[in-house]
Enzyme design. Structure first.
Site, short mmCIF file in Angstrom:
data_model
loop_
_atom_site.label_atom_id
_atom_site.label_comp_id
_atom_site.label_asym_id
_atom_site.label_seq_id
_atom_site.Cartn_x
_atom_site.Cartn_y
_atom_site.Cartn_z
N LYS A 174 5.36 19.99 11.87
CA LYS A 174 6.15 19.77 10.72
C LYS A 174 5.04 18.85 9.62
CE LYS A 174 8.53 17.01 7.83
NZ LYS A 174 8.09 17.09 6.82
N GLY A 227 0.41 9.72 7.22
CA GLY A 227 1.67 9.29 6.40
C GLY A 227 1.87 8.33 5.54
N SER A 228 2.66 7.70 5.09
CA SER A 228 2.67 6.68 4.62
C SER A 228 2.98 5.26 6.16
CB SER A 228 3.49 6.23 3.50
OG SER A 228 5.12 6.81 4.68
N VAL A 231 7.02 4.81 6.73
CA VAL A 231 7.22 6.24 7.35
C VAL A 231 7.14 6.32 9.04
CG1 VAL A 231 7.76 8.78 7.66
CG2 VAL A 231 8.40 7.44 5.78
N GLY A 232 5.72 6.27 9.07
CA GLY A 232 5.24 5.73 9.89
C GLY A 232 5.51 4.70 11.13
N CYS A 283 -6.77 9.37 1.48
CA CYS A 283 -6.49 7.47 2.61
C CYS A 283 -7.77 7.34 1.93
CB CYS A 283 -6.11 8.72 3.86
SG CYS A 283 -6.91 9.67 4.33
N GLN A 330 4.46 10.78 -7.79
CA GLN A 330 3.93 10.49 -7.69
C GLN A 330 3.16 9.41 -9.02
OE1 GLN A 330 2.98 9.46 -4.16
NE2 GLN A 330 0.05 9.28 -4.73
N GLU A 383 -0.45 -0.66 -1.71
CA GLU A 383 -1.06 0.82 -2.07
C GLU A 383 -0.48 1.68 -3.07
OE1 GLU A 383 -0.06 4.17 1.06
OE2 GLU A 383 -2.57 4.63 1.15
#
Ligand code: NDP
Length: 493
Positions: A174, A227-228, A231-232, A283, A330, A383
């Site tokens: 995905k 990812g962020s 979410v992780g 990143c 963003q 971040e």
């Protein structure tokens, strides 16, 4: 009319079961790039079923043969590098030099991962018993779920899927909603390279409708996410309850340390490209500079002056030095943090959206520099993932290391110094997954392990000699041949 695109499930290109779609846009000018399936749990279930069906035959395909397909995919990418780089710039905005680098990582990873097909080393070891053979071998986990972000839309899927496939897994992939087209190219290339149907299944759609069902599906044995952090960690919670193996590469707040003996011209260029390359959306991007108090003001002036000269525009224009942010959300995040930063430091450059007729339809924001920021200020700690840099004064290397290591993140860090003793102390003491000396926080080579400490990761590393670890398990095998020997003895007697 936007071009309509499809999921790839079991080797067939199909729409979402619901028939729903979403559009993606060029962040430089808002043009529609394509219409993609807005898939749901039923599409994920079909993809997992296809991966399950293909699993046994793929696992039994000799590893060198699996690897040849990955190698061939690398060859196709090499031939199409420029076209893929241009498509990537159009889809997510970073400038051509950077998208070429992103595609090149895919090529490098293909060649590196393909080599593993002829290694996949196991271990043999003496048994404690006579007439017994003991060994351990790597085996594939089964079906892996791969969820990726938009900022490295070719390199990151390559780091994950290429070793996963060489190791004998099948996959459900995905990609981020902002970069479906690059994922489509990736999957088509593997199809052209001869990957059997069902080994790699591509499902477009949102995090909640596609990502979550992949994470929760009982047949998906391993998950690889970039990812962020937010979410992780949410994925980790669900996967942890289900006892799944999870590899997480998450957020960052990377620092460049500049000592008072540093070459300031070199440091200025490094800071500018680390902070504003990929519009600060890497990143490994540098978003804080920890500068020795003696050179803080001079470096801040130099960095701000250089930032003001950066040429913004469409990344397809070779003269452009910084492209747009990837989407409106963003831009909103950057605006929020710049408002906070105005009360936390001296604004030396930027601080607003970039104007002008050529830019007004895109998500452009000026490279922004805050100087004299406190180490614990929000712009120096949280971040932002945009072109915003905080410069923090430190008294010495010890304080710089302390500030660096106090971050909740730990992906990359860097030190500029001409003192070899300081360089070695920093290499030892900086608590990040990657450390650079006299180099910006940019770039990763595929043959070195990649990943971060603390809030950036969960202990795994991608690529390098560690590339197979997230996608394989160890099986220990004992062979007892004493029965055969006893029979042979009886026969001899
Ligand atoms: P997100 O975490 O928003 O999204 C990453 C992926 O997860 C996307 O495919 C997204 O889908 C999907 N997703 C979103 N919600 C869920 C969910 N609930 N369950 C499962 N999947 C979900 O990150 P971004 O794409 O915005 O990427 C930027 C972030 O990635 C930054 O924090 C950056 O630091 C980090 N990053 C880290 C790297 C590293 O190596 N450490 C490398 C590159 C980026 P959708 O797009 O549809 O929302």
């Amino acid at each position: 009319m936007a071009q309509p695109f499809l999921n790839s499930i079991g080797g067939q290109w199909v729409p979402a079961a619901s028939g729903r779609t979403f559009f993606n846009h060029n962040p430089a000018n808002g043009e529609v790039i394509g219409e993609f399936p807005a898939s749901g749990p039923e599409d994920v279930a079909a993809a997992v079923a296809a991966a399950e069906k293909a699993r046994r035959a793929w696992r039994l395909t000799p590893a060198p043969k699996r690897a040849e397909i990955v190698y061939r995919a690398g060859e196709i990418v090499r031939e199409r590098k420029e076209e893929l780089a241009r498509a990537m710039t159009r889809e997510m905005g970073k400038i051509l030099i950077e998208t070429r680098g992103d595609v090149q990582e895919g090529i490098d990873m293909a060649y590196l991962a393909a080599g593993e097909g002829r290694r996949l080393y196991g271990v043999t070891t003496p048994s404690e018993m006579p007439n017994k053979w003991a060994m351990s071998v790597r085996v594939p986990v089964g079906i892996v779920g791969v969820i990726t972000p938009w900022n490295f839309p070719f390199a990151i899927p390559s780091w994950k899927l290429m070793p996963a496939l060489v190791a004998g897994n099948t996959a459900v992939f995905k990609p981020a909603g902002d970069t479906p087209e690059m994922a489509r190219h990736f999957t088509k290339i593997f199809e052209a390279a001869g990957l059997p149907p069902g080994v790699l299944n591509l499902v477009f759609g949102s995090g909640s409708q596609v990502g979550t069902p992949i994470v929760a599906h009982p047949r998906v044995g391993a998950l690889s996410f970039t990812g962020s952090t937010e979410v992780g960690l949410a994925i980790n919670e669900v996967a942890g309850r289900l006892g799944k193996r999870v590899t997480l590469e998450m957020g960052g707040k990377n620092a460049i340390i500049v000592m008072d003996d540093a070459d300031l011209a070199l440091a200025t260029e490094a800071v500018v490209w680390s902070a504003f390359g990929t519009t600060g959306q890497r990143c490994t991007a540098c978003s804080r500079v920890l500068v020795h108090a003696r050179v803080h003001d001079e470096l801040a002036q130099r960095v701000a002056a250089r930032a003001k000269t950066l040429r913004l525009g469409d990344g397809l224009d070779p003269a452009t030095e910084m492209g747009p942010l990837v989407n409106a959300s963003q831009v909103a995040t950057v605006e929020k943090y710049v408002a906070i930063g105005r009360n936390e430091g001296a604004l030396l450059a930027g601080g607003g959206r970039a104007g002008g007729a050529a830019l007004e339809r895109g998500h452009f924001y000026q490279p922004t520099v805050f100087a004299d920021v406190k180490a614990d200020a929000r712009v120096a700690v949280e971040e932002i993932f945009g072109p915003v840099l905080a410069m923090v004064k430190v008294a010495d290397l010890e304080e710089a290391v302390e500030v660096n290591n106090a971050s909740e993140y730990g992906l990359s860090s860097s030190i500029f110094t001409r003192d070899v003793n300081r360089a070695f102390a920093a290499m030892r003491d900086l608590d990040t997954g990657i450390v650079y000396v006299n180099h910006g926080t940019t770039g990763a080579e595929t043959h070195l392990p990649f990943g971060g400490t603390r809030g950036t990761g969960n202990g795994h590393r991608e690529a390098g000699h560690t590339m197979l670890d997230p996608f394989t398990e160890w099986k220990s095998i004992y062979v007892d041949f004493s029965g055969h020997l006893q029979r042979a003895q009886i026969d001899n007697n």
